[in-house]
Design an enzyme around this catalytic site. Structure first.
Site, PDB file in Angstrom:
ATOM      1  N   HIS A 160       0.872  -1.008   0.082  1.00 53.98           N
ATOM      2  CA  HIS A 160       0.022  -0.037   0.105  1.00 53.98           C
ATOM      3  C   HIS A 160       1.073   1.114  -0.301  1.00 53.98           C
ATOM      4  O   HIS A 160       1.066   2.292  -0.866  1.00 53.98           O
ATOM      5  CB  HIS A 160      -1.134   0.325   1.459  1.00 53.98           C
ATOM      6  CG  HIS A 160      -1.262   1.339   1.286  1.00 53.98           C
ATOM      7  ND1 HIS A 160      -2.844   1.453   0.845  1.00 53.98           N
ATOM      8  CD2 HIS A 160      -1.410   2.229   1.910  1.00 53.98           C
ATOM      9  CE1 HIS A 160      -3.425   2.871   1.777  1.00 53.98           C
ATOM     10  NE2 HIS A 160      -2.668   3.388   2.219  1.00 53.98           N
ATOM     11  N   ASP A 205       7.476  20.344 -27.058  1.00 56.18           N
ATOM     12  CA  ASP A 205       7.387  18.995 -26.261  1.00 56.18           C
ATOM     13  C   ASP A 205       8.286  18.999 -24.819  1.00 56.18           C
ATOM     14  O   ASP A 205       8.888  20.625 -25.134  1.00 56.18           O
ATOM     15  CB  ASP A 205       8.064  18.330 -27.417  1.00 56.18           C
ATOM     16  CG  ASP A 205       7.336  16.567 -26.793  1.00 56.18           C
ATOM     17  OD1 ASP A 205       7.545  16.556 -25.581  1.00 56.18           O
ATOM     18  OD2 ASP A 205       7.117  16.302 -27.700  1.00 56.18           O
ATOM     19  N   TRP A 224       6.584   0.819   3.226  1.00 52.62           N
ATOM     20  CA  TRP A 224       7.329   0.850   2.688  1.00 52.62           C
ATOM     21  C   TRP A 224       9.097   1.535   2.716  1.00 52.62           C
ATOM     22  O   TRP A 224       9.746   2.254   1.490  1.00 52.62           O
ATOM     23  CB  TRP A 224       6.377   2.237   1.938  1.00 52.62           C
ATOM     24  CG  TRP A 224       6.429   3.788   2.670  1.00 52.62           C
ATOM     25  CD1 TRP A 224       6.043   3.731   3.855  1.00 52.62           C
ATOM     26  CD2 TRP A 224       7.818   4.389   2.359  1.00 52.62           C
ATOM     27  NE1 TRP A 224       6.269   4.764   4.254  1.00 52.62           N
ATOM     28  CE2 TRP A 224       7.196   5.633   3.695  1.00 52.62           C
ATOM     29  CE3 TRP A 224       8.222   5.430   1.104  1.00 52.62           C
ATOM     30  CZ2 TRP A 224       7.755   6.694   3.578  1.00 52.62           C
ATOM     31  CZ3 TRP A 224       9.088   6.520   1.241  1.00 52.62           C
ATOM     32  CH2 TRP A 224       8.704   7.212   2.220  1.00 52.62           C
ATOM     33  N   SER A 264      13.672   6.324 -12.920  1.00 49.59           N
ATOM     34  CA  SER A 264      12.428   6.900 -13.761  1.00 49.59           C
ATOM     35  C   SER A 264      12.257   8.876 -13.332  1.00 49.59           C
ATOM     36  O   SER A 264      12.739   9.697 -13.646  1.00 49.59           O
ATOM     37  CB  SER A 264      11.083   6.115 -13.218  1.00 49.59           C
ATOM     38  OG  SER A 264      10.214   7.451 -14.185  1.00 49.59           O
ATOM     39  N   SER A 265      12.347   8.627 -11.293  1.00 46.29           N
ATOM     40  CA  SER A 265      11.919   9.983 -11.861  1.00 46.29           C
ATOM     41  C   SER A 265      12.562  10.690 -11.644  1.00 46.29           C
ATOM     42  O   SER A 265      13.266  12.109 -12.161  1.00 46.29           O
ATOM     43  CB  SER A 265      11.283  10.131  -9.877  1.00 46.29           C
ATOM     44  OG  SER A 265      10.143   9.314  -9.667  1.00 46.29           O
ATOM     45  N   HIS A 278      12.185  13.250   3.084  1.00 44.34           N
ATOM     46  CA  HIS A 278      10.899  14.583   2.677  1.00 44.34           C
ATOM     47  C   HIS A 278      11.848  15.484   1.894  1.00 44.34           C
ATOM     48  O   HIS A 278       9.925  16.229   1.205  1.00 44.34           O
ATOM     49  CB  HIS A 278      11.906  15.172   4.564  1.00 44.34           C
ATOM     50  CG  HIS A 278      10.979  16.588   4.766  1.00 44.34           C
ATOM     51  ND1 HIS A 278      10.094  15.930   5.707  1.00 44.34           N
ATOM     52  CD2 HIS A 278      10.236  17.359   4.588  1.00 44.34           C
ATOM     53  CE1 HIS A 278       8.833  16.519   5.892  1.00 44.34           C
ATOM     54  NE2 HIS A 278       9.121  17.910   5.213  1.00 44.34           N
ATOM     55  N   GLU A 297      11.065  14.331  -0.674  1.00 43.56           N
ATOM     56  CA  GLU A 297       9.714  13.474  -1.388  1.00 43.56           C
ATOM     57  C   GLU A 297       8.443  13.871  -0.995  1.00 43.56           C
ATOM     58  O   GLU A 297       7.651  14.049  -2.070  1.00 43.56           O
ATOM     59  CB  GLU A 297      10.311  12.073  -1.382  1.00 43.56           C
ATOM     60  CG  GLU A 297       8.503  11.377  -1.568  1.00 43.56           C
ATOM     61  CD  GLU A 297       8.594  10.769  -2.875  1.00 43.56           C
ATOM     62  OE1 GLU A 297       9.937  11.524  -3.681  1.00 43.56           O
ATOM     63  OE2 GLU A 297       7.457  10.393  -3.386  1.00 43.56           O
ATOM     64  N   TYR A 313       7.638  16.702  -0.628  1.00 44.10           N
ATOM     65  CA  TYR A 313       6.664  18.145  -0.943  1.00 44.10           C
ATOM     66  C   TYR A 313       7.766  17.894  -2.512  1.00 44.10           C
ATOM     67  O   TYR A 313       7.015  19.229  -3.346  1.00 44.10           O
ATOM     68  CB  TYR A 313       8.730  19.362  -1.343  1.00 44.10           C
ATOM     69  CG  TYR A 313       7.916  19.910   1.045  1.00 44.10           C
ATOM     70  CD1 TYR A 313       6.814  20.563   0.990  1.00 44.10           C
ATOM     71  CD2 TYR A 313       8.673  18.802   1.971  1.00 44.10           C
ATOM     72  CE1 TYR A 313       6.738  21.100   1.752  1.00 44.10           C
ATOM     73  CE2 TYR A 313       8.156  19.509   3.559  1.00 44.10           C
ATOM     74  CZ  TYR A 313       6.926  20.305   2.948  1.00 44.10           C
ATOM     75  OH  TYR A 313       6.757  20.688   4.443  1.00 44.10           O
ATOM     76  N   SER A 332      -3.967  26.521  -7.106  1.00 47.10           N
ATOM     77  CA  SER A 332      -3.173  28.156  -7.212  1.00 47.10           C
ATOM     78  C   SER A 332      -4.095  28.111  -8.611  1.00 47.10           C
ATOM     79  O   SER A 332      -4.569  29.113  -8.605  1.00 47.10           O
ATOM     80  CB  SER A 332      -1.440  28.397  -7.935  1.00 47.10           C
ATOM     81  OG  SER A 332      -1.678  28.478  -6.415  1.00 47.10           O
ATOM     82  N   HIS A 339      13.476  14.935  11.579  1.00 47.00           N
ATOM     83  CA  HIS A 339      12.264  14.574  12.013  1.00 47.00           C
ATOM     84  C   HIS A 339      11.179  13.804  12.003  1.00 47.00           C
ATOM     85  O   HIS A 339      10.480  12.811  12.712  1.00 47.00           O
ATOM     86  CB  HIS A 339      11.221  16.262  11.433  1.00 47.00           C
ATOM     87  CG  HIS A 339      11.283  15.790  10.495  1.00 47.00           C
ATOM     88  ND1 HIS A 339      10.678  17.390   9.676  1.00 47.00           N
ATOM     89  CD2 HIS A 339      10.279  15.255   9.712  1.00 47.00           C
ATOM     90  CE1 HIS A 339       9.754  17.059   8.735  1.00 47.00           C
ATOM     91  NE2 HIS A 339       9.723  15.789   8.584  1.00 47.00           N
ATOM     92  N   HIS A 340      12.168  12.720  11.072  1.00 49.21           N
ATOM     93  CA  HIS A 340      11.362  11.209  11.187  1.00 49.21           C
ATOM     94  C   HIS A 340      11.273  10.060  11.898  1.00 49.21           C
ATOM     95  O   HIS A 340      11.681   9.486  11.528  1.00 49.21           O
ATOM     96  CB  HIS A 340      11.645  10.373   9.103  1.00 49.21           C
ATOM     97  CG  HIS A 340      10.810  11.376   8.190  1.00 49.21           C
ATOM     98  ND1 HIS A 340       9.831  11.791   8.057  1.00 49.21           N
ATOM     99  CD2 HIS A 340      11.132  12.191   8.112  1.00 49.21           C
ATOM    100  CE1 HIS A 340       8.967  12.682   7.037  1.00 49.21           C
ATOM    101  NE2 HIS A 340       9.913  13.145   7.074  1.00 49.21           N
ATOM    102  N   THR A 362       3.756  27.330   3.488  1.00 51.21           N
ATOM    103  CA  THR A 362       2.801  27.116   3.695  1.00 51.21           C
ATOM    104  C   THR A 362       1.724  28.406   3.794  1.00 51.21           C
ATOM    105  O   THR A 362       0.732  28.248   3.717  1.00 51.21           O
ATOM    106  CB  THR A 362       3.461  25.696   4.399  1.00 51.21           C
ATOM    107  OG1 THR A 362       4.053  25.564   4.125  1.00 51.21           O
ATOM    108  CG2 THR A 362       1.867  25.184   3.637  1.00 51.21           C
ATOM    109  N   LYS A 393       1.014  30.582   2.330  1.00 55.35           N
ATOM    110  CA  LYS A 393       0.403  29.792   0.602  1.00 55.35           C
ATOM    111  C   LYS A 393      -1.760  30.484   0.763  1.00 55.35           C
ATOM    112  O   LYS A 393      -2.192  30.223  -0.328  1.00 55.35           O
ATOM    113  CB  LYS A 393       0.542  28.914   0.049  1.00 55.35           C
ATOM    114  CG  LYS A 393       1.665  29.040  -0.309  1.00 55.35           C
ATOM    115  CD  LYS A 393       2.463  27.125  -0.900  1.00 55.35           C
ATOM    116  CE  LYS A 393       3.309  27.627  -2.378  1.00 55.35           C
ATOM    117  NZ  LYS A 393       3.334  27.018  -3.006  1.00 55.35           N
ATOM    118  N   ARG A 413       1.468   2.179  15.270  1.00 57.31           N
ATOM    119  CA  ARG A 413       1.160   1.316  13.509  1.00 57.31           C
ATOM    120  C   ARG A 413       1.317   0.453  12.919  1.00 57.31           C
ATOM    121  O   ARG A 413       2.156  -0.699  14.229  1.00 57.31           O
ATOM    122  CB  ARG A 413       1.648   2.470  13.337  1.00 57.31           C
ATOM    123  CG  ARG A 413       3.071   2.238  13.053  1.00 57.31           C
ATOM    124  CD  ARG A 413       3.942   3.402  11.691  1.00 57.31           C
ATOM    125  NE  ARG A 413       4.112   3.864  10.731  1.00 57.31           N
ATOM    126  CZ  ARG A 413       4.897   4.389  10.118  1.00 57.31           C
ATOM    127  NH1 ARG A 413       5.753   4.781  10.611  1.00 57.31           N
ATOM    128  NH2 ARG A 413       3.790   4.096   8.545  1.00 57.31           N
TER     129      ARG A 413
END
Lengths: 701, 115, 214
Positions: A124, A153, A188, A218-219, A302, A304, A306, A317, A351-352, A377, A380, A499
């Site tokens: 998941h 393109d 994960w 890929s990314s 982290h 990631e 964002y 927006s 912080h993780h 944030t 925004k 968890r």
């Protein structure tokens, strides 16, 4: 097993089939879990067969090959990315529902084995991050960004195909793991030493490892492609500070991909060396240090987060501005806030793992850095609210998602600030409070953003609007389902429930678990509503046709072309004089114009590179998982030869003659002239064929 | 095939560029020989030695960037200098952070891992 | 060097690495994108190496009673590899200049072949080094420290291998298609990779070898 079979099949044996253990052990638990696993595997096999039969029956193999699989067109590649994301989304939602059901019945047991539950939360998470969220946002950026900056393109269309191929290969690997089980049970994040060979000798962790590696490659390529495109391919006059906000967030996301992916490559690469070549990077013995894995993983993790949330910020927006009929409030501030978030996202990864054991002053430093992100944030959020203030708001489907987002996301942000305090984190870390928090960011943030973008840009991509009634139903099911499912998890977390628990022994948890279970059902309804919406929309596609291309009275360049846009996007590259380029044109009465003269357009030619790399990537990964070394070496050689051979190809472009461009452009302009302009209040009716009435005085600002 | 005839300016540029590469090579050579020589032949205090090695390495990186990669501070429309600076920032954050975090952890929990 | 020339050269430069200038104007836009894109990739790669360097430093204490740097490294061999790579960087620079200022392909090809030979020599000495380390019991499965060494230094070697293969492929392209625009762009990008690998090697010889032996 004889030597010959093990040479060919490696360690793949009959016991990889999901029903194998059920045949030998008839205890109820094994049978139930075997039936569930076999059902899932059956769905994968049947789904694949159905797709093959359908394409053959329709006689569309050639069309599929030449118009889609080998097409370098960024729009088609974008759509294919989104298709992958939707398929994987469906699977991961079903898994989530299954987990919720297990926990609803999980007081003193439940019906899933711990092993099976572990596979469920691992797939998941892995799917939602790497094979739903990443392809979804990559697909949307792929489709929209070149149109928004006035390009034909991306900079590297063939590399774009390769990115798609690698993501597809990773997704396919995760799907194959259902048929030839098992998948990892390591979550994960795959923390060692649990994922080391000594504790997890099976194929599961290797499936996870290579699926994630394919997605990472890929990314990285995608990030480079997007960044170079935005830097080098903007239309004349499109200065950086005239770019639409979505393009800005795409740029920041691309930069995060370029710099955020390497730590994951290092972490998974070193773990692979541990597992395959007996290295001791993260082992418990001989000087290994698993804490560095956690450090490296989150140095990726982290940024990631964002990567996932910035594109939705850009999408919202656009949506707030469009459906409030106003220019976005505080454009410059929003851009600066985006950049601040992008840079700050590299400074908070600790912080993780506040509780890993480092000194308090380090925790404090990273805690403060984390709270700092709340500032841009918050800016925004205020800018979006001020965009709506005194606007002529139309509560369309994307807008419902957007408003759901703004309220729920702020709540999630608040719990994030709570978690950023190390002393509080010590209490609630690894509990369901954390699960509630990050789902509170990712569902209203990322997923609502993606669904909202789909509703918003779907008519641009297909030429017809998505049906609204089912759209509203899906949106409300999502919002209500999300709240029912995850708000109880905050409470459960505070009550101390960890968890990833397959079962629990505290009766007080039960009412909250049942509520969450009901919420999961509502989310399942949301998924069905989405499918229904798609079906109904395709059925009514002629009534909802918006060929003229501008169904929402759009502000940015992508609305200035037909829907769907021609392959070359713009007959002549547009000149840009301001932000909201298309709205300015419409305001001056200069929209929908024919250029003085047409020229030949050179476009990238079709290429099989994406398909080849996708297949060889999948073959290599599969071979590595099951120790089929001949497959790894063979596929590796094919990759090498293909890449070298590609360097020898010189006919990489094809030319679209000027008269053809002229013909199709003038045909479209003729259609636009014939289309009846409609008022915004009619935009959800069948009267909307993609041409709005000219803006009233003052509405442009 | 013959040599392309260079006009006067091109010929001058060619000379300049050749000289540039030679300069780069010479400087890099010196900056390599100093640390190797120190380690091989001269017995000095460790900290001084490490600082010298680090300083020479940093200087050589800049020499390579300047003379071989042609990255300069000159004002132009390119983004690569900006990109290098950003990369360096990220490197400092990630690598510095890694060292800070892990050595603190070692100190508290794994004194055996301190070098 | 005269400042006006330098200024003129830099003013016209459109991408990192050597710029070919007005005499090679065809397809300059594509070249600008290609070289810039490759540059971005290099930056991403740099983060990868940077993290492996940091990991290496954190694993210095993880020798687990096995052999450490003093017992395994040889200064002479490290020096030879360093010199080979530095000279190859220079010879690639000469190849780039031959591409820019000469029409005859001979000089370009000769410089490229010299560079290729140096690259292969570097790989030879590196493998020899690894071999002698293995003989002394320095295998990656021995300790965390050696694992860190063998995840950092051979990765650089793999990059050099890839660069050598690319160089051969480019020579092949040149044989088939002549010195056309894609070949030129390829050489410019490979030059960036080559110089970049030399920069990474500066880190390796300073931190791993000299740091380990001092």
């Amino acid at each position: 097993m004889s030597d010959a079979t093990s040479l060919i099949f490696g360690r793949l044996g009959w016991d990889a089939l999901p029903f194998w253990s059920m045949l030998h052990d008839h205890s109820p638990m094994t049978v139930i879990n075997g039936v569930i696993a076999t059902g899932a595997a059956g769905m994968v096999v049947l789904g694949a067969l159905a797709a093959i039969v359908l394409v053959t029956w329709l006689g569309k193999w050639k069309y599929l090959w030449s118009e889609w699989l080998t097409s370098p067109d960024h729009k088609k590649i974008g759509i294919m990315f989104i298709v992958i994301a939707l398929v994987m989304l469906s699977r991961a939602i079903i898994e989530a529902v299954l987990m919720r059901v297990q926990q609803t019945f999980g007081l003193d047991g439940g019906f899933l084995t711990a092993e099976h539950f572990g596979e469920l939360f691992t797939t998941h998470g892995t799917i939602m991050i790497f094979f739903m969220a990443m392809p979804f946002l990559t697909g949307i950026i792929n489709y929209v960004m070149p149109l928004q900056i006035g390009a034909r393109d991306l900079s590297f269309p063939v590399m774009n195909q390769v990115s798609l191929g690698l993501t597809a290969a990773g997704a396919a690997l995760v799907m194959i793991s259902l048929v030839l089980a098992p998948f990892s049970t390591g979550g994960w994040t795959g923390y060692p030493p649990f994922t080391e060979l000594a504790y997890n000798p099976g194929a599961g962790v290797d499936y996870w490892l290579w699926a994630v590696t394919l997605s990472t490659l890929s990314s990285t390529l995608t990030g480079i492609n997007f960044a170079v495109t935005i830097f080098k391919k903007r239309a004349p006059g499109m200065k950086l500070f005239r770019m639409p906000l979505f393009t800005w967030t795409a740029l920041c996301t691309a930069i995060l991909m370029i710099f955020g992916m390497p730590p994951l490559t290092v972490a998974t690469g070193l773990l692979a060396l541990d597992r395959y070549l007996d290295f001791h990077m993260f082992t418990t013995d001989l000087g290994g240090n698993m804490m560095n894995y956690v450090n490296l993983l989150w140095a990726f993790g982290h940024p990631e987060v964002y990567i996932l949330i910035l594109p939705p910020f850009g999408i919202f927006s656009e949506i707030f501005a469009t459906f409030s009929g106003k220019r976005i409030y505080g454009y410059r501030i929003l851009v600066i806030a985006t950049m601040c978030i992008a840079v700050l996202s590299f400074t908070v990864w600790l912080h993780h793992f506040f509780t890993m054991g480092q000194s308090a002053h380090i925790n404090a430093a990273f805690g403060i850095a984390t709270m700092l992100i709340g500032i841009p944030t918050g800016v925004k959020v205020y800018d979006w609210m001020l965009t709506m203030y005194r606007g002529r708001i139309r509560l369309s489907v994307p807008m419902v998602y957007a408003i759901g987002f703004i309220m729920l996301f702020v709540l999630g942000g608040m719990t994030g600030i709570i978690l950023a305090t190390p002393s509080v984190d010590y209490q609630v870390h690894n509990s369901l409070f954390l699960i509630a928090h990050f789902h509170n960011m990712l569902i209203p943030g990322l997923l609502f953003g993606m669904l909202s973008a789909t509703n918003f840009w779907f008519p641009k991509a297909t030429g017809f609007r998505l049906e609204e009634r089912w759209g509203y139903r899906a949106a409300f099911c999502w919002i209500i389902g999300f709240m029912l499912t995850f708000f109880p998890l905050y409470v459960l977390g505070l009550m101390g429930m960890p968890r990833r628990s397959v079962a629990y022994f505290e009766p007080q948890y039960l009412p909250w678990m049942i509520t969450a279970g009901i919420g999961a059902m509502v989310i399942l309804c949301a998924l069905l509503c989405l499918l229904m919406q798609l079906w109904v929309s395709i059925r009514d596609r002629h009534a909802n046709n918006v060929f003229a291309g501008d169904p929402w009275d759009g502000r940015t360049l992508e609305w200035a072309v037909s829907a769907p846009p021609p392959e070359y996007n713009f007959p002549v590259l547009p000149e840009i004089y301001s932000i909201d380029a298309f709205m300015t044109e419409k305001d001056r009465g200069q929209g929908w114009q024919a250029p003085d003269h047409y020229v030949d357009i050179e476009m990238p030619a079709n290429s099989t590179m994406g398909v080849i790399i996708g297949i060889t990537g999948l073959a290599m990964a599969f071979g590595l998982v099951w120790y089929m070394w001949w497959l790894v070496i063979g596929a590796g050689l094919v990759t090498l030869v293909a890449v070298i051979a590609r360097g020898f190809v010189r006919s990489t472009t094809r030319t679209i003659p000027a008269h053809e461009v002229q013909r199709s452009h003038e045909h479209w302009l003729e259609q636009v002239r014939r289309t009846n302009p409609i008022d915004r209040s009619l935009e959800q009716t069948t009267a909307n064929h993609g041409r709005p009435v000219p803006p009233i005085e003052g509405a442009v600002q | 095939m013959s040599r392309r005839t260079l006009n006067e300016q091109e010929a001058r540029e060619c000379k300049t560029e050749q000289r540039n590469y030679l300069w780069g090579f010479g400087l890099a050579l010196v900056l390599t020989l100093i640390p190797f020589g120190l380690v091989a032949f001269i017995d000095i205090e460790r900290m001084t030695l490490w600082i010298t090695i680090g300083g020479c390495a940093l200087a050589q990186v800049i020499v390579h960037l300047r003379f071989f990669m042609h990255i300069t501070l000159a004002k132009n429309k390119r983004e690569d200098l900006l990109l290098i600076l950003f990369t360096v920032l990220i490197l400092v954050i990630m690598c510095g952070g890694t060292l800070w975090i892990l050595f603190d952890l070692y100190q508290r929990m794994l004194p055996g891992m301190m070098p | 060097m005269s400042s006006t020339d330098t200024h003129a050269l830099e003013g016209n430069s459109r991408h990192p690495g050597l710029n070919l200038g007005a005499a090679h104007a065809q397809e300059e836009d594509t070249r600008e994108e290609m070289v810039f894109g490759f540059w971005v990739f290099m930056m991403s790669d740099l983060i990868l190496f940077g993290l492996l360097f940091a990991t290496y430093v954190t694993m210095l204490g993880g020798t687990a009673g096995g052999p450490g740097p003093q017992a395994l490294f040889e200064l002479k061999s490290a020096f030879i590899q360093t010199m080979i790579l530095l000279v190859s960087s220079f010879t690639f620079g000469m190849a780039s200049l031959a591409l820019k200022y000469r029409e005859d392909r001979v000089r370009l090809v000769v410089w490229l072949l010299v560079t290729l030979a140096l690259g292969l020599a570097f790989l030879f000495f590196e493998l020899k080094d690894f071999h002698s380390m293995f003989d002394k019991g320095g295998v990656p499965s021995r300790s965390g420290y050696l694992s860190a060494f063998f995840s950092l230094v051979p990765l650089h070697g793999l990059h050099v291998t890839a660069a050598c293969i690319w160089l051969v492929a480019l020579l092949g392209q040149m044989a088939v298609h002549g010195l056309d625009a894609p070949v030129k762009t390829g050489i410019l990008r490979l030059a960036i990779l080559w110089h970049f690998l030399d920069i990474v090697w500066i880190g390796i010889f300073s931190l791993v070898y000299l740091g380990g032996l001092s």
